[in-house]
Design an enzyme around this catalytic site. Structure first.
Site, PDB file in Angstrom:
ATOM      1  N   SER A  26      38.973  31.260  54.861  1.00 52.47           N
ATOM      2  CA  SER A  26      38.009  30.220  55.180  1.00 52.47           C
ATOM      3  C   SER A  26      38.665  28.935  55.657  1.00 52.47           C
ATOM      4  O   SER A  26      37.981  28.029  56.089  1.00 52.47           O
ATOM      5  CB  SER A  26      37.124  29.927  53.960  1.00 52.47           C
ATOM      6  N   LYS A  68      38.133  24.110  50.017  1.00 51.65           N
ATOM      7  CA  LYS A  68      37.345  23.648  51.165  1.00 51.65           C
ATOM      8  C   LYS A  68      37.644  22.186  51.457  1.00 51.65           C
ATOM      9  O   LYS A  68      38.261  21.494  50.656  1.00 51.65           O
ATOM     10  CB  LYS A  68      35.843  23.787  50.855  1.00 51.65           C
TER      11      LYS A  68
END
Lengths: 219, 219
Positions: B143, B179
């Site tokens: 990600s 993230k």
DNA sequence: CTTGACAGTGAACAAGTTTTCATAGAACAT
DNA sequence: ATGTTCTATGAAAACTTGTTCACTGTCAAG
């Protein structure tokens, strides 16, 4: 920094290697024996020169007591060794320990040897009980940018026998660099991952300090 | 391994610290001075005990020359913690220490809080005695590939108050992810650095475990 | 109560180690 | 030619350091 003579570099290298292997410094007599001097004073003079040129610091009167200069960041367990290589290619060292064991200064696990093929794992099973430790080097210079190792990055070095193509921290002719190791038949040399840098052919000694296993980057 | 007495432990620790700080070993008289012994023989006896118990090795006849035998039992240094996160985005933990400090287990430096703006540095002076430690996370999943953080990489996380744009290790709705943190006015959410992944809007709680400061890659 | 292990004092010694002194050849620039 | 620097020898001095010896006190186990 003032230039070192060949013998001075050799002595400095030997001292570093001795510390790395034994965890304590050599005595002047140890050095004398290694280099076949007939007098301790030969060594003494070289040590004076090394100190005058600022690469070695002696503790007056104390036996087997030296420091590699300059130590700036010297809180306890972060032994910092700065090494001035030539020009842009200089690499500054920081000895960083993992797993909290004792590091006696300088990480240098191999003996100086002109012939790489005869190099062996310097950790004979009898003389050592456990695997040597990894250490970290902070990279200065841009000679490895094509391998995505850039100025300011930190590489994790593990001692061992390098293979062709490994990226190694090497002490070549008294200078420490991070380069890719190339073996071509009997020839051995170091290759920069940057086309602006020439290959480094060892003329005197080539000491592999370890193999770069990881690279660490600030985000 | 035989148990060490308090004094023996103290002396061993002092010797280690001395090496770490000075890069050379202390003499018996150095130790004597440190512990206010009136006789060098007190130190001598302790060193004999340390050697007999197998934690220290002396080099006969050589000054300031010792080796530390690695302690196997109860070595707190390499605490490895594996964390099983949910699904693809799971992150496995390894606690990695620099500079020989003690690794506490799971890095849990933040309070759960739905509102990020009210989050504070969670280290009350009374409850903790020292600065929080960095820890390492092994990344699983892709990600963050646009930030050049790939599967298998290890990120070094430091606790602290995250700013807009920081890459954070976050516990969002019960799941741990790596993230980028986005603050837009009063809204706060997490953004993947991979266009195939959607933004993560916290619905319940958002806990910031720390800020990614470095990334480590195998060469 | 005695024994033995442990910890320490104080002094002295022997070996290890650094440092100084006197001397000298080779390389090199002035 | 001449002085300077670097390197080295050989011996000795001076200091550091590890080691030994004789003796004392503490404390728990038998």
């Amino acid at each position: 920094m003032e230039e070192l003579t060949k013998k001075q570099r050799a002595i400095l290298d030997y001292m570093k290697a001795h510390v790395a292997e034994h965890t304590y410094w050599p005595s002047i007599r140890d050095i004398q024996a290694k280099f076949r001097f007939a007098s301790t004073n030969a060594v003494f003079g070289h040590l004076q020169a090394l100190e005058r040129k600022g690469v070695l610091q002696r503790i007056p009167g104390a036996a087997r007591a030296y420091k590699i200069v300059p130590e700036v960041l010297g809180d306890t367990s972060e032994t910092v060794i700065r090494y001035e290589g030539p020009g842009d290619d200089a690499i500054a060292f920081e000895s960083v320990k993992f797993a909290g064991s004792i590091a006696a200064g300088f990480p240098d696990y191999t003996e100086s040897s002109g012939v790489l093929d005869s190099m062996q794992v310097p950790l004979a099973p009898s003389s050592r009980r456990r695997a040597p430790e990894s250490f970290a080097l902070r990279v200065r210079g841009d000679s490895m940018i094509d391998a995505d190792i850039n100025d300011g990055d930190t590489v994790i070095i593990e001692p061992g026998v390098p293979k062709h193509g490994d990226i190694v921290a090497a002490l070549i002719d008294g200078e420490t660099t991070l380069k890719r190791l190339i073996k071509q038949g009997s020839k051995v040399y170091l290759k920069a991952e940057n086309q602006n840098y020439p290959d480094l052919i060892p003329t005197n000694s080539l000491t592999i300090q370890g193999i770069a296993k990881s690279v660490m980057k600030r985000i």
